[in-house]
Design an enzyme around this catalytic site. Sequence first.
Site, PDB file in Angstrom:
ATOM      1  N   SER A 158      -2.473   9.010  -9.690  1.00  0.00           N
ATOM      2  CA  SER A 158      -1.720   9.947  -8.917  1.00  0.00           C
ATOM      3  C   SER A 158      -0.458   9.261  -8.436  1.00  0.00           C
ATOM      4  CB  SER A 158      -2.457  10.406  -7.788  1.00  0.00           C
ATOM      5  OG  SER A 158      -1.776  11.383  -6.901  1.00  0.00           O
ATOM      6  N   ASP A 168      -4.095  16.098 -11.434  1.00  0.00           N
ATOM      7  CA  ASP A 168      -4.089  14.955 -10.571  1.00  0.00           C
ATOM      8  C   ASP A 168      -5.206  13.956 -11.061  1.00  0.00           C
ATOM      9  OD1 ASP A 168      -4.375  12.783  -8.246  1.00  0.00           O
ATOM     10  OD2 ASP A 168      -2.604  14.032  -7.707  1.00  0.00           O
TER      11      ASP A 168
END
Length: 759
Positions: A75, A306
Amino acid sequence: MREKELRLALVCYGGVSLAVYMHGITKELWKLLRASEAFASGQAVSGDSEPVWAALLQALPLRLRVVTDIIAGASAGGINGILLGHAIVGGHDMEALRDLWLAKADIDVMLDPDARPASRLSRIYAEPFAWWAAKASNTLAAIDSEVRAEVTMKLSRFVRSRWFAPPFSGDGLTLLLDEAIAAMRATGPPLLPATQSLDLFVTVTDYHGMGQRLMLHSPTAITETEHRRIISFSVPPGKGRVLGERPALVFAARATASFPGAFPPAGIGEIDRMLAARGEPWPGRAAFVAASLSGDRPVEELRLIDGSVLNNAPFGPAIATLRHRPAHRSVDRRFVYIDPSPGVHGLVPGGDRPEPGFFTTILRALADIPREQPIRDNLEAIAAVSQRIRRLRGVVEGMTPAVDAAIARAVGGGFFLLPLSAPRLARARSRIQSVAAKEAGFAYAAYAHLKLRVVIDEAAALLAQAAGMDALHEQDMRQALRGHAEAVGAMDVAAVTAKEGPSSAYVGLMRALDLGFRVRRLRFVIRRVTQLAEAADSGEAPDAADAMKARLHLALAPFLRLRRGDEVLAPVAAQLRAGDIAGAVEALKRWMDLSALDAAADRAVLDVSGGKPSRGLRQAVIRAWLGFPFYDIALLPLMQDDGFESFDEIKVDRISPEDATALKSGGTRATLKGWQMNAFGAFFSRAWRENDYLWGRLHAAERLVDIVVSAVDGEMPVAITKMKRQLFAAILASEREHLTLIHPLIDELEGYNRAPTSS
């Protein structure tokens, strides 16, 4: 002066808007790496904190080089890992990223144009939610009135934006990331020695998943859906290296940070649209797709979200790649992980224990708790590796006198008195291998069977690669190779110790296919040179030892190329398509041609044993080369073919607000702003981003000093607290002109930094 390498494997957690804080950390690490590279090459050091880092390195009682060769991120940590890796490999400048982060990582910039409220009255009924969110997170009480108005206004606009669809623009984030990488101009040398590689891993989550075939006893195989993916970039040793093509780096950064609900899932179409609008080609698109995005569906249909959803702390790929990290000198191996908000969503010390509510339970179960799981399993895996390495060292040290005596018995006491030649060395090597097998007794059978299976597995992997087989068919190939070994008599390991042992089928198979033994032997000798040259009483010139190791690494390179199977094995593939296993094995033997490489390795060992090194070191190299079969019989069962490149213990260090208390204690809640609003806080205010970026640099400076100093054995000849204060002063002075909204904080920190201290 003794030389040492502080080798860092960096693991960057996710953190949404705390990406700005992590940028401050990675930027300060970049400055340390710049200072280390300049110091190692004897070049002038420039920058703000770089001269202070160079002064610290100069003051150490050894020549310490700091290197980052492994980066893994998820991320927000994935974005920062990619940018740092790009800077390290290509000598790119990270200074321009500060203004991009501060100006562009903002709600107003990232909102999709189609998601913006049409007017001030759009969804006016949502205004109370904005005020409630600000009050619930104590946002309004934490900042001054000017920023309070900014945050309230942006929070209102955000809440009144598009509902039931991601408010942020995927194409917009793609353009921002592309702009960031483009802004990093190449302004200096690479920050990675030409002899070393760099591996970068970023985690992503495949929304649809891909089928993975798993082998069972019954049924033979099943298919499960795997949602975890890793996009990796590997930079081999050499010059003129690049981490990857810019579109590939941009896509990896976009995909790993595709926060669910905030951004739409990432697709390669975003990159294609961006490039088409500019009329730019992507020459390596097909290769990138094949390496990182292949699966059950066309790549255009792939949707990634993500990386933190399933793997917020990507230690796994970083640990796995350690076995491919040979040491050129004494190495202090560290895993350094960045956790910007440890436990910040948990119970505040001294706080209440409220009962979980309906919505908070759902949110915590789906988002927070999975991301916050401790890294105990990873730390235990690292500790197990270190334990095996300590065991390995003890075995080697205890065996050395006995091995030296065995060599003398096998080749005679006058072996080193006569001139050495490659044929003579080869004959001695063959003789000692036979002696080692006989003297090992019952232990040799276990070793020989283990090595045979390792060799068969490695050969099966190469053959499967040549034929384009999947994992299930590779298992079939292993069975076929075992049947072939049985048919030719290679499974009869007892024949090795018989009179005709050197001509046995087992020895013939090992001579023709055993790549692992050759790699382990060369790396063992390289490590032995390092240990002997760096002994306190060795008196060896560092440049002579480095020249020896460089020559040995050149001899090692062709074995590694074969092991990777980089070249197309067309003759092997042809035999496999015809179903001729025996023919495929013979083609594989001819392709490897290990006898020629063995002769070249013998010549390399003779080359390094001449010249500048002392007579004792030259003989030690020969003894290590000849005596390796004795060591391998004892060590291979212990290491399970982990390889002798893993000769260094692994230590783990953390960089987080909880660990850096020189300027202010209290951790994340006391120093950072971005953790608020479920970690989206810094997107709502430039002042908050300036705050978090500055603390990132300061915390990194404090912790990296601790890490550097801990690599030195014995008493430090430099005042550590004074060095930290010099770094703080340099950072605060240089950032004042750029961080215009937090001058009161800078004034406060400069006051703390000048205050007297007893430490």
